[in-house]
Design a protein around this motif. Structure first.
Motif, PDB file in Angstrom:
ATOM      1  N   VAL A  35      -4.908 -11.363 -14.693  1.00 14.07           N
ATOM      2  CA  VAL A  35      -4.450  -9.978 -14.548  1.00 14.07           C
ATOM      3  C   VAL A  35      -4.706  -9.540 -13.116  1.00 14.07           C
ATOM      4  O   VAL A  35      -5.778  -9.802 -12.560  1.00 14.07           O
ATOM      5  CB  VAL A  35      -5.187  -9.030 -15.518  1.00 14.07           C
ATOM      6  CG1 VAL A  35      -4.697  -7.594 -15.334  1.00 14.07           C
ATOM      7  CG2 VAL A  35      -4.992  -9.478 -16.967  1.00 14.07           C
ATOM      8  N   ARG A  36      -3.723  -8.871 -12.526  1.00 13.60           N
ATOM      9  CA  ARG A  36      -3.860  -8.324 -11.183  1.00 13.60           C
ATOM     10  C   ARG A  36      -3.633  -6.812 -11.227  1.00 13.60           C
ATOM     11  O   ARG A  36      -2.561  -6.357 -11.581  1.00 13.60           O
ATOM     12  CB  ARG A  36      -2.833  -8.950 -10.232  1.00 13.60           C
ATOM     13  CG  ARG A  36      -2.878 -10.457 -10.111  1.00 13.60           C
ATOM     14  CD  ARG A  36      -1.653 -10.945  -9.364  1.00 13.60           C
ATOM     15  NE  ARG A  36      -1.646 -12.392  -9.158  1.00 13.60           N
ATOM     16  CZ  ARG A  36      -0.584 -13.062  -8.736  1.00 13.60           C
ATOM     17  NH1 ARG A  36       0.546 -12.412  -8.472  1.00 13.60           N
ATOM     18  NH2 ARG A  36      -0.651 -14.370  -8.570  1.00 13.60           N
ATOM     19  N   PHE A  37      -4.650  -6.064 -10.868  1.00 14.21           N
ATOM     20  CA  PHE A  37      -4.507  -4.620 -10.729  1.00 14.21           C
ATOM     21  C   PHE A  37      -4.104  -4.331  -9.280  1.00 14.21           C
ATOM     22  O   PHE A  37      -4.921  -4.417  -8.371  1.00 14.21           O
ATOM     23  CB  PHE A  37      -5.815  -3.911 -11.065  1.00 14.21           C
ATOM     24  CG  PHE A  37      -6.105  -3.825 -12.536  1.00 14.21           C
ATOM     25  CD1 PHE A  37      -5.780  -2.683 -13.249  1.00 14.21           C
ATOM     26  CD2 PHE A  37      -6.691  -4.885 -13.215  1.00 14.21           C
ATOM     27  CE1 PHE A  37      -6.041  -2.585 -14.610  1.00 14.21           C
ATOM     28  CE2 PHE A  37      -6.954  -4.817 -14.561  1.00 14.21           C
ATOM     29  CZ  PHE A  37      -6.627  -3.664 -15.277  1.00 14.21           C
ATOM     30  N   GLU A  38      -2.841  -4.002  -9.058  1.00 12.72           N
ATOM     31  CA  GLU A  38      -2.326  -3.874  -7.699  1.00 12.72           C
ATOM     32  C   GLU A  38      -2.614  -2.519  -7.068  1.00 12.72           C
ATOM     33  O   GLU A  38      -2.551  -2.373  -5.844  1.00 12.72           O
ATOM     34  CB  GLU A  38      -0.814  -4.133  -7.687  1.00 12.72           C
ATOM     35  CG  GLU A  38      -0.389  -5.449  -8.324  1.00 12.72           C
ATOM     36  CD  GLU A  38      -0.803  -6.673  -7.525  1.00 12.72           C
ATOM     37  OE1 GLU A  38      -1.632  -6.547  -6.596  1.00 12.72           O
ATOM     38  OE2 GLU A  38      -0.296  -7.770  -7.818  1.00 12.72           O
ATOM     39  N   VAL A 324      -8.238  -1.482  -2.749  1.00  5.54           N
ATOM     40  CA  VAL A 324      -9.035  -2.706  -2.823  1.00  5.54           C
ATOM     41  C   VAL A 324      -8.441  -3.684  -3.837  1.00  5.54           C
ATOM     42  O   VAL A 324      -7.708  -3.295  -4.748  1.00  5.54           O
ATOM     43  CB  VAL A 324     -10.502  -2.398  -3.204  1.00  5.54           C
ATOM     44  CG1 VAL A 324     -11.189  -1.604  -2.108  1.00  5.54           C
ATOM     45  CG2 VAL A 324     -10.574  -1.667  -4.549  1.00  5.54           C
ATOM     46  N   PRO A 325      -8.739  -4.974  -3.697  1.00  8.96           N
ATOM     47  CA  PRO A 325      -8.281  -5.946  -4.695  1.00  8.96           C
ATOM     48  C   PRO A 325      -8.996  -5.766  -6.021  1.00  8.96           C
ATOM     49  O   PRO A 325     -10.113  -5.235  -6.079  1.00  8.96           O
ATOM     50  CB  PRO A 325      -8.645  -7.293  -4.057  1.00  8.96           C
ATOM     51  CG  PRO A 325      -9.737  -6.998  -3.088  1.00  8.96           C
ATOM     52  CD  PRO A 325      -9.485  -5.609  -2.592  1.00  8.96           C
ATOM     53  N   PHE A 326      -8.348  -6.225  -7.075  1.00 10.15           N
ATOM     54  CA  PHE A 326      -8.978  -6.227  -8.397  1.00 10.15           C
ATOM     55  C   PHE A 326      -8.225  -7.234  -9.266  1.00 10.15           C
ATOM     56  O   PHE A 326      -7.258  -6.904  -9.939  1.00 10.15           O
ATOM     57  CB  PHE A 326      -8.939  -4.841  -9.037  1.00 10.15           C
ATOM     58  CG  PHE A 326      -9.924  -4.655 -10.171  1.00 10.15           C
ATOM     59  CD1 PHE A 326     -11.173  -4.088  -9.928  1.00 10.15           C
ATOM     60  CD2 PHE A 326      -9.617  -5.046 -11.465  1.00 10.15           C
ATOM     61  CE1 PHE A 326     -12.089  -3.906 -10.966  1.00 10.15           C
ATOM     62  CE2 PHE A 326     -10.519  -4.877 -12.501  1.00 10.15           C
ATOM     63  CZ  PHE A 326     -11.760  -4.296 -12.248  1.00 10.15           C
ATOM     64  N   ASP A 327      -8.666  -8.482  -9.223  1.00 13.37           N
ATOM     65  CA  ASP A 327      -8.057  -9.561  -9.991  1.00 13.37           C
ATOM     66  C   ASP A 327      -9.041 -10.041 -11.052  1.00 13.37           C
ATOM     67  O   ASP A 327     -10.244 -10.149 -10.793  1.00 13.37           O
ATOM     68  CB  ASP A 327      -7.685 -10.741  -9.091  1.00 13.37           C
ATOM     69  CG  ASP A 327      -6.497 -10.434  -8.180  1.00 13.37           C
ATOM     70  OD1 ASP A 327      -5.808  -9.435  -8.435  1.00 13.37           O
ATOM     71  OD2 ASP A 327      -6.264 -11.204  -7.238  1.00 13.37           O
ATOM     72  N   ILE A 328      -8.528 -10.336 -12.224  1.00 12.25           N
ATOM     73  CA  ILE A 328      -9.345 -10.851 -13.325  1.00 12.25           C
ATOM     74  C   ILE A 328      -8.965 -12.304 -13.577  1.00 12.25           C
ATOM     75  O   ILE A 328      -7.787 -12.625 -13.772  1.00 12.25           O
ATOM     76  CB  ILE A 328      -9.150 -10.012 -14.598  1.00 12.25           C
ATOM     77  CG1 ILE A 328      -9.609  -8.568 -14.349  1.00 12.25           C
ATOM     78  CG2 ILE A 328      -9.932 -10.623 -15.764  1.00 12.25           C
ATOM     79  CD1 ILE A 328      -9.379  -7.646 -15.533  1.00 12.25           C
ATOM     80  N   ILE A 329      -9.973 -13.181 -13.541  1.00  8.54           N
ATOM     81  CA  ILE A 329      -9.777 -14.619 -13.700  1.00  8.54           C
ATOM     82  C   ILE A 329     -10.611 -15.092 -14.882  1.00  8.54           C
ATOM     83  O   ILE A 329     -11.762 -14.660 -15.045  1.00  8.54           O
ATOM     84  CB  ILE A 329     -10.214 -15.375 -12.431  1.00  8.54           C
ATOM     85  CG1 ILE A 329      -9.443 -14.856 -11.210  1.00  8.54           C
ATOM     86  CG2 ILE A 329     -10.016 -16.881 -12.580  1.00  8.54           C
ATOM     87  CD1 ILE A 329      -9.986 -15.378  -9.890  1.00  8.54           C
TER      88      ILE A 329
END
Length: 496
Positions: A35-38, A324-329
């Protein structure tokens, strides 16, 4: 997920990493993301208020943690996202190279254990060499002999000696035209975090701060020279950010600022590599699944026009700082249990529950919701990322956070500032009465002022209040006076 099947949850704070440079250079992490929170926005423009906001989802006037109160004492542990998961059986750990996110300022009390990493203590089991240097009463050969004696008497003598050697190598490289032989703590944090997450039997909730992208900037071993191309003898301390911020445009600083920009980009690429390797190691080293959140406490001004030609992160709420970035891996055999409704899935050409391609949340989102995101990821119910899109977000600071330009107007650089986001607009107001409206619908980390538009009435609901003008703020900023070693670290980072 229940019982022992609950995943580890790791929040990786890439300190000072802005969204646009992350998107361009953190290609591995972007590809790994589920998931990418853009549209993620931070709650403050520099470390202290932003870390308080990340813990609580609140702005400085609510947390009581800001430039004039840099300790985290006002925050109740029960008001953080750590508390509910700790009560449910999660073991919490903090691994940090940010001195503000350390025991020096009371950040450790939110976690079961905290492992500080610094240039003078890369091997955390060994002694902190900088503390020895600050406390010593000898010089020259006797000082080295005294260090060796203390290191050999330490519980971990070899690691203590290694800390001394690494610090000395860094010091020598700064005086010679050779690249710095070590990074700013990133690899040490990755090694430590892997051990702290995988060794416990139960689920772990971890927070880590990697400071490599934070200034000062100089070429170091591991950076991709094809990205930066900066000579080994360059060090960003050759000019002061505050002098740039007080100037009219970049002027004489332009060439050096371009070097900083290239080093910054190369450092984000470096962080991308070591964090991607860390995620791989977490997957291989533990039978338990791990959910990794990659974000930043704030970004960085790099002197661009959209940054107001400002450098670093003092006295600003620019998009370079707040976007800011916010990616879920996710790691392991299990996929993140996504609950994405059919309409959203159709918009992205995806299948509900299918995580084979990343889900992009393009709307506005905020660190305000970090507490609920973490609870959802660690819980039994499916995770709906679109539930965290917001109609409104806010951010706030007071004070410069670092040195005021020499001869500068203290009332200006130390002023309170607030922003409110609605749709593609960013509304700004400061303590001096200045207002502005920005269009933030364009590229990441950019804002375009709309001088023909005005801030809607009633958007900013309250006045700044006495908390931004307290005459005793200098005395209570650090609580009890910080020790000499901590002060030296703060000076090196540009905070004093």
């Amino acid at each position: 997920m229940t019982g022992d099947a609950r995943p580890n949850v790791v929040v990786l704070c890439l300190d000072t990493v802005r969204k646009d440079i992350y998107d361009q250079y953190a290609t591995r992490l972007r590809e790994m993301a589920t998931v990418r929170f853009e549209g993620m926005r931070a709650l403050g423009g520099w470390s202290v208020p932003s870390h308080a906001g990340m813990l609580t989802g609140a702005v400085p006037s609510e947390t009581g943690v800001h430039t004039h109160q840099r300790r985290f004492d006002p925050i109740d542990v029960a008001d953080t996202w750590i508390a509910p998961l700790s009560r449910s059986g999660y073991e919490s750990v903090c691994v940090s190279s940010n001195i503000y996110a350390s025991p020096v300022f009371g950040f450790d009390r939110f976690f079961d254990r905290t492992v500080p990493i610094s240039p003078s203590r890369r091997l955390p089991a060994g002694m902190d060499v900088q503390r020895h240097i600050s406390d010593r009463s000898t010089d020259g050969v006797e000082a080295y002999a005294d260090f060796v004696r203390q290191a050999l008497a330490h519980d971990h003598p070899l690691r203590s000696l290694a800390n001394g050697v690494l610090l000395k190598l860094d010091d020598v490289s700064r005086k010679l035209p050779v690249e710095k032989p070590t990074d700013f703590g990133g690899r040490a944090i990755a090694r430590t975090l892997e051990r702290e997450v995988t060794e416990p039997d139960g689920p772990v909730l971890a927070f880590a701060n990697l400071m490599d992208a934070h200034g000062p900037h100089t070429p170091f071993r591991g950076l991709d020279d094809s990205i930066h191309g900066v000579s080994a003898d360059f060090h960003s301390s050759r000019f002061r950010d505050s002098d740039v911020n007080a100037a009219d445009g970049l002027g004489e600083f332009g060439a050096d600022i371009e070097r900083v920009r290239r080093l910054y980009a190369a450092t984000v690429d470096y962080l991308d590599r070591i964090v991607a390797d860390l995620v791989t190691e977490l997957a291989a080293g533990d039978d338990r699944d791990t959910v990794v959140i990659v974000t930043a406490d704030h970004g960085e001004n790099l002197g661009y026009e959209s940054d107001g030609h400002l450098m670093n992160h003092m006295s600003s709420l620019s998009e370079a700082l707040l976007h800011v970035p916010f990616d879920i891996i996710t790691t392991g055999d299990g996929d993140l249990d996504l609950a994405v409704d059919e309409t959203r899935a159709d918009e992205q050409g995806a299948v509900p529950g299918d995580t084979s391609s990343p889900v992009a949340v393009d709307g506005l989102s905020s660190h305000t919701d970090l507490v609920d995101v973490i609870r959802s990821l660690a819980g039994e119910d499916p995770f709906d990322p679109f539930a965290f899109e917001r109609e409104r977000a806010r951010a706030e600071i007071v004070g410069s956070g670092s040195g005021i330009p020499e001869g500068g107007d203290e009332s200006y650089w130390d002023r309170g500032q607030r922003v409110v986001y609605e749709d593609d607009r960013k509304y700004y107001r400061d303590q001096l009465g200045t207002e502005a409206v920005y269009d933030v619908s364009g590229p990441p980390s950019k804002q375009v002022e709309r001088p023909d538009e005005t801030v809607p009435n009633g958007l900013f609901e309250s006045a700044f209040g006495d908390w931004v003008t307290d005459d005793d703020h200098d005395e209570r900023a650090f609580g009890e006076e910080v020790d000499a070693a901590s002060r030296a670290r703060l000076e090196d980072l540009g905070y004093l």
